[in-house]
Scaffold this motif. Structure first.
Motif, PDB file in Angstrom:
ATOM      1  N   VAL A  53       0.457  -1.040  -0.269  1.00 51.80           N
ATOM      2  CA  VAL A  53      -0.092   0.271  -0.020  1.00 51.80           C
ATOM      3  C   VAL A  53       0.892   1.378   0.438  1.00 51.80           C
ATOM      4  CG1 VAL A  53      -1.204   1.153   0.971  1.00 51.80           C
ATOM      5  CG2 VAL A  53      -1.813  -1.155   1.009  1.00 51.80           C
ATOM      6  N   LEU A  54       1.890   1.623   1.133  1.00 54.97           N
ATOM      7  CA  LEU A  54       3.067   2.235   1.234  1.00 54.97           C
ATOM      8  C   LEU A  54       4.256   2.415   0.039  1.00 54.97           C
ATOM      9  CD1 LEU A  54       2.250   3.154   4.721  1.00 54.97           C
ATOM     10  CD2 LEU A  54       0.676   3.860   2.860  1.00 54.97           C
ATOM     11  N   GLY A  55       4.758   1.629   0.237  1.00 55.40           N
ATOM     12  CA  GLY A  55       5.676   1.061  -0.951  1.00 55.40           C
ATOM     13  C   GLY A  55       7.107   1.113   0.642  1.00 55.40           C
ATOM     14  N   ALA A  56       6.768   0.939   1.995  1.00 53.38           N
ATOM     15  CA  ALA A  56       7.142   1.302   3.005  1.00 53.38           C
ATOM     16  C   ALA A  56       7.865   0.438   3.536  1.00 53.38           C
ATOM     17  CB  ALA A  56       6.694   2.196   4.147  1.00 53.38           C
ATOM     18  N   PRO A  57       9.211   0.178   4.820  1.00 55.09           N
ATOM     19  CA  PRO A  57       9.066  -1.028   4.988  1.00 55.09           C
ATOM     20  C   PRO A  57       8.239  -1.553   6.680  1.00 55.09           C
ATOM     21  CG  PRO A  57      10.444   0.732   6.240  1.00 55.09           C
ATOM     22  CD  PRO A  57       9.352   0.700   5.133  1.00 55.09           C
ATOM     23  N   ASP A  58       8.408  -2.381   7.378  1.00 54.89           N
ATOM     24  CA  ASP A  58       7.151  -2.509   8.321  1.00 54.89           C
ATOM     25  C   ASP A  58       7.353  -2.296   9.613  1.00 54.89           C
ATOM     26  OD1 ASP A  58       5.224  -4.049   9.660  1.00 54.89           O
ATOM     27  OD2 ASP A  58       6.554  -5.202  10.084  1.00 54.89           O
ATOM     28  N   LEU A  59       6.932  -0.922   9.977  1.00 57.92           N
ATOM     29  CA  LEU A  59       7.770   0.608  10.718  1.00 57.92           C
ATOM     30  C   LEU A  59       5.835   0.481  11.300  1.00 57.92           C
ATOM     31  CD1 LEU A  59      10.449   2.108   9.084  1.00 57.92           C
ATOM     32  CD2 LEU A  59      10.162  -0.018  10.914  1.00 57.92           C
ATOM     33  N   ILE A  60       4.726   0.402  11.443  1.00 55.62           N
ATOM     34  CA  ILE A  60       3.667   0.514  11.872  1.00 55.62           C
ATOM     35  C   ILE A  60       2.900   1.689  11.317  1.00 55.62           C
ATOM     36  CG2 ILE A  60       2.369  -0.091  13.523  1.00 55.62           C
ATOM     37  CD1 ILE A  60       3.915  -2.397  12.647  1.00 55.62           C
ATOM     38  N   VAL A  61       3.370   2.053  10.353  1.00 56.87           N
ATOM     39  CA  VAL A  61       3.381   3.748   9.355  1.00 56.87           C
ATOM     40  C   VAL A  61       1.831   3.535   8.718  1.00 56.87           C
ATOM     41  CG1 VAL A  61       5.220   4.714   9.540  1.00 56.87           C
ATOM     42  CG2 VAL A  61       4.803   3.581   7.473  1.00 56.87           C
ATOM     43  N   LEU A  62       1.229   2.257   8.616  1.00 56.38           N
ATOM     44  CA  LEU A  62       0.036   1.703   7.289  1.00 56.38           C
ATOM     45  C   LEU A  62      -1.037   2.043   8.819  1.00 56.38           C
ATOM     46  CD1 LEU A  62      -0.639   0.776   5.416  1.00 56.38           C
ATOM     47  CD2 LEU A  62      -1.330  -1.887   6.774  1.00 56.38           C
ATOM     48  N   THR A  63      -2.356   2.754   8.297  1.00 53.45           N
ATOM     49  CA  THR A  63      -3.138   2.871   9.076  1.00 53.45           C
ATOM     50  C   THR A  63      -4.209   1.620   8.813  1.00 53.45           C
ATOM     51  OG1 THR A  63      -4.576   4.095   7.260  1.00 53.45           O
ATOM     52  CG2 THR A  63      -2.904   5.132   8.420  1.00 53.45           C
TER      53      THR A  63
END
Length: 285
Positions: A53-63
């Motif tokens: 969804v974000l193209g981000a690592p697993d740092l719990i920035v997803l909502t």
């Protein structure tokens, strides 16, 4: 969508005698492929969700809304019972209750709630666990948020790699006493550890990231493990394929010379072209 039917099939895996590997999925087409190949259940991880969804690592920035939205897209694409990693429930116990409500509405078959302190607190050099009492409160809230009794709630802990085997067992037994449907352990490295956990608990077990001596399905089945994750290689493989294809095109490779491309028949199957062709004939002719 008959979500309850899928949840009953998910429960049949937990109630069965054999351990299965779930298909790691992340979108509509990957879920259809897993279903077509015969996987009993799909697994949608928080880490994969963050990357998808974000193209981000697993740092719990997803909502929560982003996670639930992607879970719904996966679920509406077919009939594969889906387990999701709901991380820490996106907040405190009240947030956990809301998380269960949203993910149940999105059609998931089962979910895990973990007791890791997330997102990473200020100044924390390594992962930490919330107190057992807080974890118990989260499990109670998860069960209270469930409307469909067929939905499976798994209590998840990484305690064995953070605070040790004794604490992992204590947390598993505490969550078991609350009434969760399964226990999800991450970080088990040896048969001795799994033997101890299996002997001390009674619920179906789910393991994350098994390797080495823990890959024998007969052994896992005999220790009441019903789901054993293998990782999330399909998403990594998709990233590699897209990267290599775009790189080749950028460097001048002709489209007709590309390798590793899905043929027309596979594309028709995963997009359910036959269904859409029939609907076009029925509704637009």
């Amino acid at each position: 969508m008959n979500w309850t039917d899928r949840r009953k099939r998910f429960r049949s895996v937990l109630a069965g005698e054999r351990c299965v590997h779930p298909g790691s999925v992340y979108d509509a087409i990957s879920a259809r492929i897993a279903e077509d190949l015969g996987f009993e259940i799909g697994m949608f991880a928080g880490s994969v969700a963050s990357m998808t969804v974000l193209g981000a690592p697993d740092l719990i920035v997803l909502t929560l809304s982003e996670f639930a939205g992607q879970a719904y897209r996966i679920n509406r694409a077919g009939n594969l019972p889906l387990m999701v990693d709901a991380d820490h429930g996106y907040g405190n116990a009240l947030s956990v209750k809301r998380t269960v409500e949203e993910l149940e509405t999105a059609g998931v078959g089962g979910m895990s709630i973990e007791d890791t302190e997330l997102p990473q607190p200020f100044g924390a050099a390594k992962p930490r666990l919330i107190p057992v009492a807080e974890g118990v409160g989260k499990m109670k809230a998860a069960l209270a948020g469930r409307q469909d009794p067929a939905l499976c709630i798994a209590g998840r802990t990484s305690a064995i790699q953070i605070s040790g085997l004794e604490d992992a067992i204590a947390r598993g037994k505490a969550y078991e006493a609350v009434g969760v449907d399964a226990l999800f352990f991450v970080g088990i490295k040896s048969r001795a550890e799994l033997d101890a956990i299996s002997a001390a608990t009674r619920l179906p077990l789910i393991l994350g990231g098994v390797s080495g001596e823990l890959t024998d399905l007969d052994y896992l089945s005999a220790r009441r493990v019903r789901i054993a994750l293998q990782g999330h290689q399909p998403f990594a493989a998709a990233v590699k394929a897209v990267h290599d294809t775009l790189k080749a095109l950028r460097e001048g490779t002709a489209p007709s010379k590309l390798t590793g491309i899905a043929d027309a028949e596979l594309m028709k199957r995963v997009t359910r072209e036959a269904d859409y062709t029939a609907w076009t004939k029925d509704f637009l002719s």
